[in-house]
Design a protein around this motif. Structure first.
Motif, PDB file in Angstrom:
ATOM      1  N   ALA A  24      -5.536  -2.745  -1.649  1.00 30.33           N
ATOM      2  CA  ALA A  24      -6.843  -2.186  -1.285  1.00 30.33           C
ATOM      3  C   ALA A  24      -7.940  -3.227  -1.409  1.00 30.33           C
ATOM      4  O   ALA A  24      -8.826  -3.335  -0.554  1.00 30.33           O
ATOM      5  CB  ALA A  24      -7.161  -0.965  -2.138  1.00 30.33           C
TER       6      ALA A  24
ATOM      7  N   ARG B 238      -0.833  -1.549  -5.343  1.00 29.75           N
ATOM      8  CA  ARG B 238      -1.634  -0.786  -4.375  1.00 29.75           C
ATOM      9  C   ARG B 238      -3.117  -1.105  -4.519  1.00 29.75           C
ATOM     10  O   ARG B 238      -3.843  -1.171  -3.524  1.00 29.75           O
ATOM     11  CB  ARG B 238      -1.380   0.711  -4.564  1.00 29.75           C
ATOM     12  CG  ARG B 238       0.017   1.139  -4.118  1.00 29.75           C
ATOM     13  CD  ARG B 238       0.224   2.621  -4.273  1.00 29.75           C
ATOM     14  NE  ARG B 238       1.455   3.059  -3.618  1.00 29.75           N
ATOM     15  CZ  ARG B 238       1.873   4.306  -3.556  1.00 29.75           C
ATOM     16  NH1 ARG B 238       1.144   5.264  -4.124  1.00 29.75           N
ATOM     17  NH2 ARG B 238       2.994   4.623  -2.946  1.00 29.75           N
TER      18      ARG B 238
ATOM     19  N   VAL C  84      -4.698   2.550   3.339  1.00 33.55           N
ATOM     20  CA  VAL C  84      -4.957   2.346   1.919  1.00 33.55           C
ATOM     21  C   VAL C  84      -4.502   3.583   1.155  1.00 33.55           C
ATOM     22  O   VAL C  84      -4.620   4.703   1.635  1.00 33.55           O
ATOM     23  CB  VAL C  84      -6.451   2.074   1.638  1.00 33.55           C
ATOM     24  CG1 VAL C  84      -6.823   0.660   2.022  1.00 33.55           C
ATOM     25  CG2 VAL C  84      -7.339   3.061   2.377  1.00 33.55           C
ATOM     26  N   GLU C  85      -3.979   3.368  -0.040  1.00 32.84           N
ATOM     27  CA  GLU C  85      -3.533   4.471  -0.887  1.00 32.84           C
ATOM     28  C   GLU C  85      -4.748   5.156  -1.507  1.00 32.84           C
ATOM     29  O   GLU C  85      -5.735   4.502  -1.857  1.00 32.84           O
ATOM     30  CB  GLU C  85      -2.594   3.914  -1.967  1.00 32.84           C
ATOM     31  CG  GLU C  85      -1.877   4.966  -2.779  1.00 32.84           C
ATOM     32  CD  GLU C  85      -2.654   5.298  -4.044  1.00 32.84           C
ATOM     33  OE1 GLU C  85      -2.451   6.405  -4.582  1.00 32.84           O
ATOM     34  OE2 GLU C  85      -3.451   4.446  -4.493  1.00 32.84           O
TER      35      GLU C  85
ATOM     36  N   SER D 125       0.809  -1.213   0.000  1.00 35.76           N
ATOM     37  CA  SER D 125       0.000   0.000   0.000  1.00 35.76           C
ATOM     38  C   SER D 125       0.842   1.262   0.000  1.00 35.76           C
ATOM     39  O   SER D 125       0.402   2.310  -0.499  1.00 35.76           O
ATOM     40  CB  SER D 125      -0.929   0.024   1.227  1.00 35.76           C
ATOM     41  OG  SER D 125      -1.900  -0.988   1.144  1.00 35.76           O
TER      42      SER D 125
ATOM     43  N   CYS E  94      -8.500   5.047   6.424  1.00 34.97           N
ATOM     44  CA  CYS E  94      -7.533   4.051   6.880  1.00 34.97           C
ATOM     45  C   CYS E  94      -7.875   3.561   8.283  1.00 34.97           C
ATOM     46  O   CYS E  94      -8.253   4.350   9.156  1.00 34.97           O
ATOM     47  CB  CYS E  94      -6.133   4.644   6.891  1.00 34.97           C
ATOM     48  SG  CYS E  94      -5.518   5.141   5.265  1.00 34.97           S
TER      49      CYS E  94
END
Length: 347
Positions: free
Chosen positions: A337, A333, A294-295, A81, A259
């Motif tokens: 997620a 990423r 999380v991105e 991430s 997040c």
């Protein structure tokens, strides 16, 4: 396996009895779906599977072995991430390997799904921290995670409503406005915004009290020492998990792209605390949220695809499974997620 329904447990958490449904009620509610409850006993992880009128028990693996693979999975997902390029790919590979090993440890010999492939998971202890959607078995079936069989039955009986949809924005979320506007357009909902854009605490609580579906793009904090002080960051301060206990009415579905807010803490008696447990107890049928960082772009893409499926007629757990499948191959990423977001409650 066996059919001893007395294996469904009753536990005591500090001075409060954690109420569970009668085993026959669980069997009837599950029907042709599969409910999998994990129990840790004497250093071993045990599995109870309820499906098609039967309860099957199986001793799986040592709790220590499962914990080692869980640590590796979370380490890999965190790296996937937050890191870019080759480093992110290496972290993703660590996560994949650990997820495959956990899948073998926890789901070996699981009864096959029939026409109804929905899966309900009731974790125990450290398994509350597991990113279930990283595991092949859970990716193959719409999967929801419940604090207990009793609470799952209660949430499963609630109607899934989508008439009123509200999308809200927290501060300092670069892609948050685009996310909210896209969600509102897909759902024919509306965006609530304060004078400077982000939603204030009062506006958020009012939305939670009147909407059927609430989407909030914000930052969040999980408090390991006191999960009820876990918070969503809004324009004028933090909205704490315990504040939802004061609301009489709650949305049917809540999506939090913040997040950590899907994370839970566990107190004596294996009772989970945090946003998933509080919202379920107050009347929310389903919470979709990540258990880890999380991105931003991956989170936005997954949330948009989830709402596209949800408002296209799919139940929440199926909508999340389809959205995860759609974004998983876009990048490391995105894969992180897809694994990190969970469907809590009844999907």
């Amino acid at each position: 396996g066996g059919s001893d329904r007395s294996a469904i447990r009753r536990v005591r958490a500090e001075d409060d009895v954690v109420v569970v449904s009668h085993p026959d009620d669980v069997v009837e509610a599950v029907g042709t779906r599969r409910l999998v409850e994990f129990v840790e006993l004497d250093g071993w992880i045990h599995r109870l599977v309820v499906t098609r009128g039967r309860v099957q028990h199986r001793r799986l693996a040592s709790a220590a072995e499962v914990a080692d693979q869980l640590d590796a999975l979370l380490f890999g997902l965190r790296g996937a991430s937050t890191r870019q390029g080759a480093a992110g790919e290496r972290a993703a590979a660590v996560a994949t390997g650990a997820a495959d090993r956990l899948d073998g440890l926890l789901f070996a010999g699981l009864p096959c799904a029939g026409d109804d492939d929905r899966l309900v998971v009731v974790p125990t202890g450290r398994l509350h921290a597991l990113a279930w959607n990283a595991l092949v078995t859970c990716r193959a079936s719409p999967t929801s995670v419940a604090p207990s069989a009793h609470l799952w039955i209660a949430t499963d009986r609630r109607p899934e409503r989508q008439d009123t949809v509200v999308a809200m924005l927290g501060p300092d979320v670069p892609l948050g406005r685009l996310e909210c506007e896209t969600v509102a357009r897909l759902a024919n909902g509306r965006v609530i915004a304060g004078p400077d854009g982000p939603t204030h605490r009062r506006g958020a609580l009012e939305a939670f009290a009147v909407a059927d579906v609430v989407h909030l793009a914000a930052h969040g904090t999980f408090r390991h020492d006191n999960p009820l002080l876990s918070a969503l960051h809004l324009a004028d301060g933090e909205l704490f998990a315990h504040e939802f206990e004061l609301l009489d009415d709650m949305p049917s579905t809540v999506v939090l792209t913040a997040c950590h807010v899907g994370a839970v803490g566990v107190r004596a008696g294996d009772e989970p605390l945090g946003f998933p447990a509080v919202l379920s107890a107050r009347g929310t049928r389903c919470l979709v949220a990540p258990i880890m960082p999380v991105e931003d772009e991956a989170s936005k893409d997954l949330a948009v695809e989830f709402h596209r499926r949800l408002h296209g007629g799919h139940p929440a757990a199926a909508a999340l499974a389809l959205a995860a499948s759609d974004v998983r191959d876009r990048s490391a990423r995105h894969a992180a997620a897809a694994a990190t977001f969970q469907c809590f409650g009844a999907g």
